[in-house]
Design a protein around this motif. Structure first.
Motif, PDB file in Angstrom:
ATOM      1  N   ASN A 337       0.815  -1.213   0.000  1.00 31.26           N
ATOM      2  CA  ASN A 337       0.000   0.000   0.000  1.00 31.26           C
ATOM      3  C   ASN A 337       0.855   1.273   0.000  1.00 31.26           C
ATOM      4  O   ASN A 337       0.446   2.309   0.532  1.00 31.26           O
ATOM      5  CB  ASN A 337      -0.908   0.017   1.229  1.00 31.26           C
ATOM      6  CG  ASN A 337      -0.093   0.044   2.530  1.00 31.26           C
ATOM      7  OD1 ASN A 337       1.057  -0.403   2.551  1.00 31.26           O
ATOM      8  ND2 ASN A 337      -0.676   0.549   3.593  1.00 31.26           N
ATOM      9  N   THR A 340      -0.612   4.741  -0.707  1.00 30.35           N
ATOM     10  CA  THR A 340      -1.696   5.287   0.119  1.00 30.35           C
ATOM     11  C   THR A 340      -1.266   5.461   1.571  1.00 30.35           C
ATOM     12  O   THR A 340      -2.109   5.545   2.470  1.00 30.35           O
ATOM     13  CB  THR A 340      -2.946   4.383   0.055  1.00 30.35           C
ATOM     14  OG1 THR A 340      -2.608   3.062   0.507  1.00 30.35           O
ATOM     15  CG2 THR A 340      -3.500   4.319  -1.359  1.00 30.35           C
ATOM     16  N   TYR A 511       0.375  12.067  -0.094  1.00 30.29           N
ATOM     17  CA  TYR A 511      -0.950  11.442  -0.146  1.00 30.29           C
ATOM     18  C   TYR A 511      -1.883  12.145   0.840  1.00 30.29           C
ATOM     19  O   TYR A 511      -1.598  12.236   2.040  1.00 30.29           O
ATOM     20  CB  TYR A 511      -0.848   9.957   0.179  1.00 30.29           C
ATOM     21  CG  TYR A 511      -2.159   9.225   0.136  1.00 30.29           C
ATOM     22  CD1 TYR A 511      -2.873   9.121  -1.051  1.00 30.29           C
ATOM     23  CD2 TYR A 511      -2.683   8.637   1.282  1.00 30.29           C
ATOM     24  CE1 TYR A 511      -4.086   8.450  -1.106  1.00 30.29           C
ATOM     25  CE2 TYR A 511      -3.893   7.948   1.244  1.00 30.29           C
ATOM     26  CZ  TYR A 511      -4.586   7.865   0.047  1.00 30.29           C
ATOM     27  OH  TYR A 511      -5.782   7.197  -0.007  1.00 30.29           O
ATOM     28  N   PRO A 513      -5.734  11.646   1.671  1.00 24.51           N
ATOM     29  CA  PRO A 513      -6.812  10.716   1.314  1.00 24.51           C
ATOM     30  C   PRO A 513      -8.133  11.366   0.918  1.00 24.51           C
ATOM     31  O   PRO A 513      -8.791  10.922  -0.019  1.00 24.51           O
ATOM     32  CB  PRO A 513      -6.977   9.858   2.571  1.00 24.51           C
ATOM     33  CG  PRO A 513      -5.661   9.943   3.264  1.00 24.51           C
ATOM     34  CD  PRO A 513      -5.144  11.323   2.978  1.00 24.51           C
ATOM     35  N   GLY A 559      -6.243  10.956  -4.337  1.00 21.35           N
ATOM     36  CA  GLY A 559      -5.679  11.317  -3.058  1.00 21.35           C
ATOM     37  C   GLY A 559      -4.419  12.150  -3.125  1.00 21.35           C
ATOM     38  O   GLY A 559      -3.725  12.310  -2.113  1.00 21.35           O
TER      39      GLY A 559
END
Length: 595
Positions: A337, A340, A511, A513, A559
């Motif tokens: 990930n 993110t 990032y 979100p 994001g």
């Protein structure tokens, strides 16, 4: 003082009001017969060359950031914008060639001191002159490729020389190699010249390594001469230049004179200390532009902390920051990930050069004289990553050009990288070379230096699938991180690798979100940043709002904020065009291929 003034006068005479290319008053009116009488005269003149030709803090820091793939900027260089052509190009007027005249004038007249100066001393000063000529032509070739080669001062009535055609890049670079080899063979390593800003054999070796790696890889990656569009005449030149690069690197590496500044106790600070201190650490720094508080200062801290017209808001991209490894040597982008992970967590346990090059949570600087927890300023950065590599961490240096930190020109770290790459390009790179080069650099930054077992897919994609070898990918990763923001080195790398296409890459932020949600940026547990479509009716003074309705340069997707990259890349841009004004004055000049 009179001799200093005389030296500056000699360097300046006949070079300040020329309208034609390389025209000037005849050099015999300058009085060389009266001046070149002693070693002191040679010293005065070469000190003048040092003042004229030494890159300044701007050249060594932020200027190169205007043309780099890993930075978002407020304005793309005109050369990289649509519509650029030879009518807009400069760089060929008399002022652009003045330094060559100064060098050639010195080399033509310095031997008048031979009756008073020993041969080895004379050779040393000739080496200095030829060092600067090699550097001058290296820069000219990087810009224009084929250029006219001059190794003597030109008389103002010498129409044949003034209006000669361009010499081939191959001829010019062979002459550059002869000059730098002469400097290497003859410049002194005497203590008088080392650990100073004076030119010595070690400095000449560092320049030779840079020049030869550039030309060797350029000839290998570019199958034709970009000036002509035709194949190179000397098919063995790439190997020859790369071997010369290796030779220069090995002499520096085996000299025992230099090593990386590296102790386990200072692993979080030692890299950056090379760029923020007034006193030059000549253990690693081979050559530097020295500055001194209240005597000779510059404006780097101001530039990196300003949102005004005097800055290009150089902002490291998320795509680049992803390439910094984790401390255990693993790839950040191998995490499932990775794309993110929020900023405050993505910078944890990463290569310590990241926190020494950009603001990360926990960064402290003096504000009004008080040590203060600080965060990236979104009035300065487009991406959330803000550069601190050259900053003095005190806001009193952010409003005026009073920075005193000296700036490296050549470092031992670059030599290790040059050596690793040249070895790879000649098919001689292995784990033993890795251990002597890349491993040392990573361990200095707190990263486990284990050699890779597989190629990094993220880097393969980053380099547009043109590089797939595990060793070369890691060499390029290391070069980008270690030499981050050091002059034009990154742009030069892209040009020699034939990867100018990287200049058009995306410019993404940290990032973030969701919109309308506050996020902690400096690690104090409080919200600092929020992306909104329009300003809320009630705002928090501690939060910076990225208001998408008020910013024309941001879009928000997946994001991340995206800063529009307006760079245009075409293959002819590996060289600048010869200016139209120069061709009008000298019809014997030809235009670079594709322009």
């Amino acid at each position: 003082m009179k001799k200093i003034i005389l030296g500056i006068f000699i360097l300046s005479m006949g070079l300040t009001s020329c309208d034609e290319f390389l025209t000037r008053d005849p050099y015999n009116t300058i009085g060389s017969d009266e001046f070149f009488k002693s070693e002191n005269d040679l010293k005065i003149y070469t000190n003048g060359l040092l003042q004229y030709m030494m890159p300044d803090a701007a050249d060594l820091t932020y200027t190169g950031g205007d043309c780099a793939d890993y930075l978002a900027v407020s304005s793309v260089q005109s050369f990289l914008q649509d519509g650029w052509d030879y009518t807009k190009q400069s760089g060929w007027s008399s002022s652009d060639w003045k330094n060559l005249y100064r060098i050639n004038y010195f080399l033509a007249n310095m031997h008048k001191a031979s009756s008073k100066v020993g041969q080895s001393t004379l050779n040393h000063y000739e080496g200095i002159g030829r060092f600067w000529r090699a550097w001058f032509y290296f820069d000219k070739v990087k810009d224009f490729g084929d250029v006219p080669w001059y190794n003597t001062p030109i008389e103002d009535n010498d129409s044949i020389m003034l209006y000669k055609a361009r010499d081939s890049r191959e001829c010019v670079m062979d002459s550059v190699l002869k000059d730098i080899n002469y400097a290497v063979s003859n410049c002194s390593t005497n203590a008088v010249y080392t650990n100073t800003t004076l030119i010595n054999r070690y400095v000449a070796l560092a320049l030779k390594a840079r020049i030869c790696l550039f030309e060797g890889t350029y000839r290998k990656c570019h199958t034709t001469n970009p000036s002509t569009g035709k194949a190179w005449s000397d098919t063995g030149a790439s190997t020859r230049f790369l071997n010369e690069a290796i030779s220069a690197c090995e002499e520096l590496m085996n000299s025992g004179k230099f090593s990386l500044v590296s102790t386990s106790a200072d692993v979080k600070t030692q890299y950056r200390s090379l760029f923020t201190q007034q006193k030059v650490n000549y253990k690693e720094v081979i050559f530097a532009r020295e500055y001194q508080a209240d005597v000779a200062m510059h404006d780097a801290t101001l530039r990196f902390n300003s949102a005004g017209n005097n800055t290009n808001r150089w902002s490291p991209t998320n795509e680049f920051v992803n390439t910094y490894l984790c401390l255990d040597g693993s790839r950040f982008t191998d995490k499932a990930n990775y794309d993110t992970i929020q900023y405050i967590n993505e910078v944890k346990n990463r290569d310590y050069r990241l926190m020494q090059s950009m603001i990360t949570p926990g960064f402290i600087k003096k504000v009004g004289g008080v040590a203060t927890l600080w965060k990236s300023n979104w009035n300065i950065t487009y991406t959330g990553f803000q550069i601190i590599k050259y900053n003095i961490d005190d806001d009193s240096y952010e409003s005026t050009g009073n920075s005193y930190n000296s700036i490296p020109v050549f470092r031992y770290a670059e030599i290790l990288l040059d050596y690793a790459e040249a070895k790879y390009e000649l098919g001689a790179f292995d784990e033993a070379i890795w251990n002597k080069t890349i491993k040392l650099l990573r361990e200095r930054a707190g990263v486990v230096g284990t050699a890779p077992t597989t190629a990094d897919q993220y880097l393969i994609t980053y380099y547009n699938n043109k590089i797939t070898d595990k060793w070369l990918l890691e060499i390029r990763r290391e070069r980008a991180i270690e030499l981050f923001m050091e002059g034009s080195l990154r742009y030069d790398d892209l040009m020699r690798w034939a990867q100018g296409d990287l200049l058009t890459k995306s410019w993404s932020s940290i990032y973030i979100p969701q919109k309308n949600v506050g996020y902690d940026i400096n690690g104090d547990g409080k919200a600092d940043l929020m992306v909104v479509d329009k300003a809320p009716s009630t705002t928090d003074k501690n939060i910076y709002y990225v208001n998408l309705s008020k910013t024309t340069y941001f879009t928000y997707a997946n994001g991340m904020l995206q800063k529009k990259n307006e760079t245009v890349w075409t293959e002819n841009r590996y060289l600048h065009p010869v200016p139209q004004t120069a061709i009008v004055k000298n019809p014997n000049l030809t235009q670079n291929y594709g322009w």
